[in-house]
Design a protein around this motif. Structure first.
Motif, PDB file in Angstrom:
ATOM      1  N   VAL B 101       0.829  -1.205   0.000  1.00 50.64           N
ATOM      2  CA  VAL B 101       0.000   0.000   0.000  1.00 50.64           C
ATOM      3  C   VAL B 101       0.869   1.263   0.000  1.00 50.64           C
ATOM      4  O   VAL B 101       0.724   2.139  -0.849  1.00 50.64           O
ATOM      5  CB  VAL B 101      -0.950  -0.003   1.216  1.00 50.64           C
ATOM      6  N   ARG B 104       3.314   2.956  -2.843  1.00 53.53           N
ATOM      7  CA  ARG B 104       2.774   3.730  -3.956  1.00 53.53           C
ATOM      8  C   ARG B 104       2.982   5.221  -3.725  1.00 53.53           C
ATOM      9  O   ARG B 104       2.840   6.015  -4.644  1.00 53.53           O
ATOM     10  CB  ARG B 104       1.295   3.423  -4.108  1.00 53.53           C
ATOM     11  N   LEU B 105       3.289   5.577  -2.483  1.00 50.54           N
ATOM     12  CA  LEU B 105       3.473   6.990  -2.162  1.00 50.54           C
ATOM     13  C   LEU B 105       4.952   7.330  -2.150  1.00 50.54           C
ATOM     14  O   LEU B 105       5.800   6.474  -1.993  1.00 50.54           O
ATOM     15  CB  LEU B 105       2.877   7.280  -0.790  1.00 50.54           C
ATOM     16  N   TYR B 109       5.086  11.895   1.805  1.00 51.83           N
ATOM     17  CA  TYR B 109       3.819  11.206   1.997  1.00 51.83           C
ATOM     18  C   TYR B 109       4.037   9.775   2.451  1.00 51.83           C
ATOM     19  O   TYR B 109       3.249   9.225   3.210  1.00 51.83           O
ATOM     20  CB  TYR B 109       2.986  11.266   0.713  1.00 51.83           C
ATOM     21  N   SER B 113       2.527   8.193   5.782  1.00 49.92           N
ATOM     22  CA  SER B 113       1.656   7.029   5.734  1.00 49.92           C
ATOM     23  C   SER B 113       2.176   5.951   6.678  1.00 49.92           C
ATOM     24  O   SER B 113       1.400   5.260   7.332  1.00 49.92           O
ATOM     25  CB  SER B 113       1.550   6.495   4.308  1.00 49.92           C
ATOM     26  N   ALA B 116       1.042   6.786  10.086  1.00 45.91           N
ATOM     27  CA  ALA B 116      -0.373   6.455  10.271  1.00 45.91           C
ATOM     28  C   ALA B 116      -0.549   4.953  10.485  1.00 45.91           C
ATOM     29  O   ALA B 116      -1.311   4.511  11.340  1.00 45.91           O
ATOM     30  CB  ALA B 116      -1.182   6.911   9.063  1.00 45.91           C
ATOM     31  N   VAL B 117       0.186   4.161   9.700  1.00 40.28           N
ATOM     32  CA  VAL B 117       0.077   2.707   9.826  1.00 40.28           C
ATOM     33  C   VAL B 117       0.514   2.265  11.222  1.00 40.28           C
ATOM     34  O   VAL B 117      -0.146   1.460  11.882  1.00 40.28           O
ATOM     35  CB  VAL B 117       0.947   2.021   8.746  1.00 40.28           C
ATOM     36  N   THR B 120      -2.031   3.150  13.791  1.00 41.95           N
ATOM     37  CA  THR B 120      -3.194   2.271  13.671  1.00 41.95           C
ATOM     38  C   THR B 120      -2.921   0.934  14.351  1.00 41.95           C
ATOM     39  O   THR B 120      -3.748   0.423  15.106  1.00 41.95           O
ATOM     40  CB  THR B 120      -3.525   2.041  12.180  1.00 41.95           C
TER      41      THR B 120
ATOM     42  N   ILE C 233      -3.881  16.509   4.378  1.00 39.93           N
ATOM     43  CA  ILE C 233      -3.907  15.563   3.260  1.00 39.93           C
ATOM     44  C   ILE C 233      -5.325  15.406   2.734  1.00 39.93           C
ATOM     45  O   ILE C 233      -5.568  15.371   1.529  1.00 39.93           O
ATOM     46  CB  ILE C 233      -3.367  14.190   3.723  1.00 39.93           C
ATOM     47  N   PHE C 271      -6.980   7.724  10.541  1.00 38.87           N
ATOM     48  CA  PHE C 271      -5.860   7.138   9.793  1.00 38.87           C
ATOM     49  C   PHE C 271      -6.339   6.447   8.529  1.00 38.87           C
ATOM     50  O   PHE C 271      -5.678   6.502   7.494  1.00 38.87           O
ATOM     51  CB  PHE C 271      -5.096   6.145  10.668  1.00 38.87           C
ATOM     52  N   PHE C 274      -7.052   8.995   6.031  1.00 43.22           N
ATOM     53  CA  PHE C 274      -5.771   9.513   5.584  1.00 43.22           C
ATOM     54  C   PHE C 274      -5.164   8.632   4.491  1.00 43.22           C
ATOM     55  O   PHE C 274      -4.799   9.102   3.410  1.00 43.22           O
ATOM     56  CB  PHE C 274      -4.858   9.562   6.815  1.00 43.22           C
ATOM     57  N   LEU C 275      -5.094   7.325   4.779  1.00 46.17           N
ATOM     58  CA  LEU C 275      -4.480   6.417   3.809  1.00 46.17           C
ATOM     59  C   LEU C 275      -5.313   6.338   2.541  1.00 46.17           C
ATOM     60  O   LEU C 275      -4.763   6.363   1.434  1.00 46.17           O
ATOM     61  CB  LEU C 275      -4.316   5.023   4.422  1.00 46.17           C
ATOM     62  N   LEU C 278      -4.777   9.479   0.499  1.00 41.57           N
ATOM     63  CA  LEU C 278      -3.452   9.488  -0.120  1.00 41.57           C
ATOM     64  C   LEU C 278      -3.406   8.579  -1.334  1.00 41.57           C
ATOM     65  O   LEU C 278      -2.795   8.897  -2.357  1.00 41.57           O
ATOM     66  CB  LEU C 278      -2.417   9.005   0.892  1.00 41.57           C
ATOM     67  N   LEU C 279      -4.064   7.424  -1.216  1.00 44.59           N
ATOM     68  CA  LEU C 279      -3.944   6.437  -2.279  1.00 44.59           C
ATOM     69  C   LEU C 279      -4.868   6.722  -3.448  1.00 44.59           C
ATOM     70  O   LEU C 279      -4.478   6.576  -4.594  1.00 44.59           O
ATOM     71  CB  LEU C 279      -4.240   5.039  -1.727  1.00 44.59           C
ATOM     72  N   PHE C 280      -6.098   7.136  -3.132  1.00 45.44           N
ATOM     73  CA  PHE C 280      -7.070   7.196  -4.214  1.00 45.44           C
ATOM     74  C   PHE C 280      -7.476   8.611  -4.613  1.00 45.44           C
ATOM     75  O   PHE C 280      -8.140   8.808  -5.610  1.00 45.44           O
ATOM     76  CB  PHE C 280      -8.319   6.388  -3.828  1.00 45.44           C
TER      77      PHE C 280
END
Lengths: 433, 320, 291
Positions: B101, B104-105, B109, B113, B116-117, B120, C233, C271, C274-275, C278-280
């Motif tokens: 996942v 890709r950034l 970013y 990310s 954030a992961v 989480t 974001i 979160f 956020f993800l 960022l991705l889509f």
């Protein structure tokens, strides 16, 4: 050039390692000497202090340390058996790995005879494990984690500390005799997501269920949360008769305030010690604090008094002394710190009175026989089991009680024998205050 | 990379093996922490320093490694030493979807990310009490109590292993691919290097090494809970160690981690009693100054001329 | 129904305050591509300035705000000019050096505040703090409502500054193309320093608005940094309207998560958003709004 660079790096590493290694060679030589029975130590009696004095957890660690200093000054004993008492202070920043480093240093490098410490559960458990490994008597002040005294660690003494699942012990008679007859049958339970919150909730849940009280809401929450209103709105929607909340300091104030804003009316709001008993609570919650009941481990009203080292003391004096010396009110963390110094001093004096040498082994033996009136009530280090199947070692059980905020003063309302005011139940609705 | 200077690692190795038995328990403990951070910084450097994917969430792998070991004991009563296998395995298994996942950034970013992961995962471990015991944490019985040397040699082996893995990877074609992705991902892709795939090849050993250190932490500290193994400060310490030593250099992270641990302990334990509560402030200030004036770390500044042939910045470093 | 309404009200009001905090970050990230991990920590410094003014002079945070904002503007300006900017254009192995620098700067500020104010918890509590309006069974906190109003005023003010003034245009020009802006005679260092200062001043405003409804301790910053990042974001870096809508959406998502999922998991909602964004939807909400 590259070699010069690497040589420099190596040199730097060697210097740093050596900075640690050179003084480190000394203590390794010391232990064999201690094995000779006749050796009488002449140096100072070293008391290790292992608290978070900086960092995010410093407020209560500092309160413990200030209370210990207050107790030290109060009883005025500066030497025992001709050996001066010296404190060795280690700051652990509230981080378990650092707490372990600090404990190792106290035990091996500073050769502390006894260590006082234990704020935050995670530091406490790590310190206690280290104490048992290194065979250093460890007096634990605050860390509430049940497991700390459930491991059979014989060097860990937890007289003034209360295991998390026993914070509410004296609330149950009140629930049986007053609240349940008064119509409480549905309870909303929410608790902060820490060891203390979760362990407390486990004990509370079991006891509520044993009484046939329905838990209409039962959730942990993050004590750093900025807005607790959504949670409280959900609690309100569950229509409980009573709220049981386990909260840290500022989230307790926030909950009290926001419960008022939402007009979250219940027959009674019961807090579980922690945030609800602290002086900052009423400052931050204002008049919203009124009528909130809370279990408590300590209050300035507690009628404890006694005599130690020829000095008479009362619980009230500790409160006033702390307020006078440091310009802030203490809470139960400080009272536990004060009590732990009393317990420690008492043990040292008893060893000396028996004509024995003060060392780690004799201190441990003396501590197992502790029976002393302190700011936390009568403390004994005993081995016992509770009805949850938890078996504790060297664990005291300070008396807990129930207090209620009335006109911004924390009044002692239960057990009624020692009350400073009558309890108010059911509490008035928010609209009618 | 340290090409012919085999004698340096040899001397360091001999010192690392021969010295500790003569030290007191406290110093052994400090060295254990040093070695643990050496392993973690080296692991982080593989993905962050060489491959350019700086992650602010690597504590996730550390925590997963620790919980991999802890949960074996919690659920099945299996010795947490098996966590040395289970911990890294869990870290890698979780790292793969994370990588798919987040890779890709790019740039900042990606950093965010990963943060954030990691947060989480921390929240899940806090809340899912049935799986991880939540905030109660896991307490295990220690194999050796007062004896520190077995732990020390174990963590020394972990540190050596991590250095070896990174060394071998960087000597192979993977190493060149990693650096090319860091330097210019688009150009690397243009040359036919599948960047996500190779980032993954860097992530897996990175997660494994950090997870291994986590599993060791579980065994050594004998207590974990989500807030002590997943916090931002662990990720930050890994990065700051690498920054201090030199990202993208072989010995830099190890050096940085050593200095980081020793310096913070020196300031806390020995300077602390003198200067009082400002010891951590001084530590933080040193970090700021290092990042400002030695942005490529202590070891990295040596190679600065080579790397900066197109830059305008003068080189200012002592000992030229 | 009352529960749902209450949840939305809470989320909406909180979202307004989040938006002001985030708008500083969106400015800094959008214009300078600097991810400022120290954002929350500097907001904390502003809160302490307000707190000190409250305890010494009795100034309400809404007034003390106008002292805290210039203070933080100055700190931000100096930081960018003499510290962060320095690292920005040095050729380093890791492009993310500035992220780490802001992290370390944040640590320094936390420790400075800790030395001055200790780790104790503080708050500014006035009886006014818990005044409420009631609509049926739902309550609206008056200080939150006022905070929300002030927050909207700041957002509008910033929007006008960016779109209607020369200074705003040079900021946006720098954001769009640094080199082109330089050729057009924009002093990039000055613009970026001023922008950083402006971002910090807005964070200070957010902190001051938060103070009467929340509390204060030196480590308060990190969750706010994270929330501001998520909102930035979500809204799209550099966009005031994006930050505003992002803040409101995020505030409500958090609130709904706490009620209908679990209070313990509510941060996960953020979160995940956020993800996913960022991705889509890499441009954030601003791409949707523009259309």
């Amino acid at each position: 050039m590259k070699k010069v660079k690497l040589g420099l790096l190596l040199g730097l590493v060697v210097v740093l390692v050596a900075a640690f290694a050179l003084p480190g060679c000394a203590p390794e030589v010391a232990p064999p000497e201690e094995e000779e029975e006749e050796e009488v130590p002449t140096g100072p009696i070293k008391i290790g202090i292992n608290f978070p004095l900086t960092g995010a957890k410093a407020n209560f660690g500092t309160m413990d340390w200030l209370s210990i200093q207050l107790a030290y000054a109060k009883f005025g004993v500066e030497e025992v058996g001709g050996r001066p008492i010296r404190f060795v202070i280690e700051d652990n920043r509230g981080d378990p790995a650092t707490a372990k480093s600090a404990f190792e240093k106290l035990a091996t490098l500073d050769e502390a005879d006894v260590v006082l410490g234990g704020y935050t559960s995670s530091c406490g458990v790590v310190q206690a494990a280290a104490a048992n490994d290194l065979k250093v008597p460890f007096l634990i002040c605050n860390s509430s984690k049940d497991a700390i005294t459930m491991e059979g660690w014989e060097w860990v003494f937890s007289g003034a500390r209360v295991p998390a699942s026993h914070y509410g012990d004296n609330m149950w008679p009140m629930i049986d005799e007053v609240l349940m007859p008064g119509g409480v049958s549905k309870v909303a339970l929410f608790y902060e997501m820490t060891d203390w919150g979760t362990s407390s909730a486990e004990a509370l849940r079991a006891n509520f269920e044993a009484r046939g009280i329905e838990l209409v809401y039962d959730e942990p929450y993050d004590s750093d949360a900025i807005d607790l209103k959504p949670m409280l709105a959900a609690v309100k929607a569950a229509k409980p008769d009573m709220i049981m909340a386990v909260s840290y300091l500022m989230d307790a104030s926030l909950i009290a305030r926001q419960a008022g804003e939402l007009r979250l009316n219940v027959l009674c709001f019961m807090g579980q010690a922690g945030g609800y008993t602290m002086p900052e609570f009423v400052v931050n919650a204002g008049e919203n604090a009124n009528y909130i009941l809370t279990t408590a481990l300590w209050s300035p009203f507690a009628p404890w008094e006694g005599e130690l080292a020829g000095v008479k003391w009362t619980n009230q004096e500790y409160y006033e002394g702390y307020l006078g010396s440091y310009g802030a009110e203490p809470d139960y963390h400080g009272a536990q710190g004060f009590a732990q110094w009393m317990i420690c001093l008492d043990a040292l004096l008893r060893i000396d009175a028996a004509g024995e040498t003060i060392n780690r082994e004799t201190i441990r033996e003396a501590l197992t026989e502790t029976k002393l009136m302190t700011t936390m009530g009568l403390i004994e280090h005993k081995d016992w089991c509770d009805d949850m199947g938890h078996c504790y070692t060297n664990q005291g059980l300070p008396v807990t009680y129930v207090t209620q905020w009335q006109n911004l003063v924390q009044e002692w309302v239960w057990p009624v024998e020692a009350k400073s005011a009558d309890y108010i139940f059911p509490v008035p609705k928010w609209e009618e205050r | 990379m340290a090409k012919k200077s085999w004698f340096l690692p040899a001397i360091l190795g001999i010192v690392a093996i021969a010295l500790p038995p003569f030290l007191g328990g406290y110093f052994q403990h400090i060295l254990i922490l040093v070695m643990m951070w050496v392993a973690m910084a080296t692991g982080w450097n593989l993905l962050g320093g060489y491959c350019g994917q700086a992650s602010l969430g690597s504590a996730a792998f550390f925590g997963l490694g620790a919980y991999g070991a802890g949960m074996l004991y919690l659920h099945w009563g299996i010795s947490p030493w098996w966590g040395v296998i289970a911990g890294p395995l869990l870290a890698i298994v979780v790292a793969i979807p994370i990588g798919l996942v987040t890779f890709r950034l790019r740039g900042g970013y990606f950093v965010l990310s990963m943060l954030a992961v990691c947060e989480t995962i921390r929240i899940i471990f806090l809340n899912w009490v049935e799986m991880s015991a939540g905030p109660l944490g896991i307490v295990i019985e220690r194999t050796w109590g007062m004896e520190k040397l077995p732990y020390y040699y174990m963590v020394l082996a972990i540190a050596a292993l991590s250095l070896y893995v990174v060394y071998r990877l960087m000597k192979s074609k993977f190493g060149y691919y990693f650096v090319s992705i860091r330097e210019d991902q688009d150009a690397a892709e243009g040359l036919g290097i599948p960047s996500t795939k190779y980032k993954m090849y860097a992530l897996i050993p990175c997660a494994g090494i950090i997870g291994l250190a986590g599993a060791f932490y579980m065994n050594y500290m004998a207590f974990i809970e989500p807030n002590t193994v997943f916090p931002l400060i662990i990720s930050a310490t890994m990065i700051l160690s690498v920054m201090l030593g030199g990202p993208g250099t072989f010995w830099g992270p190890a050096l940085g981690a050593t200095i980081f641990v020793l310096l913070s302990e020196l300031l806390r334990a020995f300077a602390g009693p003198v200067i009082g509560t400002i010891h951590y402030l001084i530590f933080a200030l040193i970090l700021v100054l290092v990042i400002m004036f030695l942005p490529n770390g202590i070891a990295g500044e040596g190679d600065k001329i080579k790397r900066l042939f197109r830059g305008k910045k003068p080189v200012y470093v002592g000992g030229e | 129904m009352a529960l749902f309404g209450q949840t939305i009200i809470c989320g909406f009001l909180m979202g307004g305050v989040y938006a002001v905090i985030a708008i500083g970050m969106t400015l800094i990230l959008g214009v300078m591509k600097i991810i400022n991990i120290g954002h929350g920590h500097l907001m904390m410094v502003a809160m302490y300035v307000c707190f000190a003014l409250f305890t010494s002079l009795g100034l309400h945070p809404y007034i003390a705000m106008f002292v805290a904002m210039p203070c933080l503007f100055g700190i931000g300006y100096l930081l960018q000019r003499y510290s962060i900017h320095r690292v920005r254009f040095v050729d380093t192995i890791l492009p993310q050096t500035q992220v780490l620098l802001t992290l370390a700067i944040g640590l320094v500020f936390v420790e400075i505040i800790r030395v001055i104010f200790k780790s104790d918890f503080r708050s500014v509590y006035t009886p006014f703090s818990s005044k409420c309006l009631y609509i049926g069974d739902m309550s609206i906190s008056l200080p939150q409502l006022i905070s929300f109003g002030i927050a909207m005023a700041f957002v509008a003010g910033l929007h006008i500054l960016l779109t209607r003034t020369d200074f705003g245009r040079s900021i946006r020009a720098t954001a769009q193309d640094l080199d082109a802006a330089k050729y057009m005679g924009v002093d990039a260092l000055r613009v970026s320093s001023l922008t950083f200062g402006l971002g910090m001043a807005l964070a200070a405003a957010g902190g001051a608005l938060l103070l009467p409804i929340f509390y204060l301790f030196p480590d308060i910053g990190v969750p706010f940094t994270i929330k501001a990042l998520i909102i930035t974001i979500l809204g799209g870096a550099g966009s005031t309207v994006g930050a505003l809508s992002g803040g409101l959406v995020f505030g409500m998502a958090e609130s709904l998560g706490a009620v209908y999922w679990a209070p313990g998991y509510k941060d996960v909602v953020g979160f995940v958003i956020f993800l996913l964004v960022l991705l889509f939807m890499p441009g954030g909400l601003k791409t949707v709004i523009k259309r």
